[in-house]
Design an enzyme around this catalytic site. Sequence first.
Site, PDB file in Angstrom:
ATOM      1  N   PRO A 124     -42.056  27.843  45.170  1.00 28.64           N
ATOM      2  CA  PRO A 124     -41.734  26.298  45.117  1.00 28.64           C
ATOM      3  C   PRO A 124     -40.606  25.682  44.650  1.00 28.64           C
ATOM      4  CG  PRO A 124     -43.186  27.027  43.265  1.00 28.64           C
ATOM      5  CD  PRO A 124     -42.836  28.273  44.093  1.00 28.64           C
ATOM      6  N   CYS A 125     -39.306  25.937  45.434  1.00 27.21           N
ATOM      7  CA  CYS A 125     -38.145  25.587  45.167  1.00 27.21           C
ATOM      8  C   CYS A 125     -37.801  24.075  44.958  1.00 27.21           C
ATOM      9  CB  CYS A 125     -36.908  26.047  46.005  1.00 27.21           C
ATOM     10  SG  CYS A 125     -37.121  25.903  47.393  1.00 27.21           S
ATOM     11  N   HIS A 126     -38.822  23.238  45.602  1.00 24.61           N
ATOM     12  CA  HIS A 126     -38.903  22.053  45.752  1.00 24.61           C
ATOM     13  C   HIS A 126     -39.326  21.206  44.437  1.00 24.61           C
ATOM     14  CE1 HIS A 126     -43.149  23.251  46.756  1.00 24.61           C
ATOM     15  NE2 HIS A 126     -43.305  22.346  45.909  1.00 24.61           N
TER      16      HIS A 126
END
Length: 181
Positions: A124-126
């Site tokens: 989940p780099c967001h």
Amino acid sequence: METYSDQINTPVGTLEILSSEEEIISVQFINDPKPIRIDNQTPKILADGKRQLIEYFDGRRKEFDLKLNPTGTDFQQKVWEEIQKIDFGRTESYLNLARSYGDEKSIRAVAAANGKNPIAVIIPCHRIIGSNNELTGYAGGIHRKRWLLEHEFSTVSNTRQGNLFDDVKDHTDQSNKLKTP
């Protein structure tokens, strides 16, 4: 290594999923979806990845249970491992991510590694934002990052109060906006 692919339509665009026989190797937003060939020999991991992503976008999944094999340097791999520790519906700053890696001076390298994440949404780099709560950089586009964070917040909002973006600033380029006299 033979690779397999599939696509899913999401509320923020098409995702392409690539896998080997046993591991997810890439999940990326694509702007120009192409027809895919239906293959009865699709590996179970690819079908599981597609199902779990659909469940995520439907608001029924908060964690992924998939074997991943993102290609990257040892440093990138370590950063991606740290990113996976961030809980659904939460954000972390690039600076705190660098600190959790063990060196706050590595903030630029951590940000670069975050930007090279080959497995969007699942890693989940967001969930990584600027130190001043700025909604910065996302390979899939800031509009997708905002949507993903709002989606996660709305999924867990019955246990929390407030708005996720009360303190998060949208740090998009304002220079192209028309100015009125």
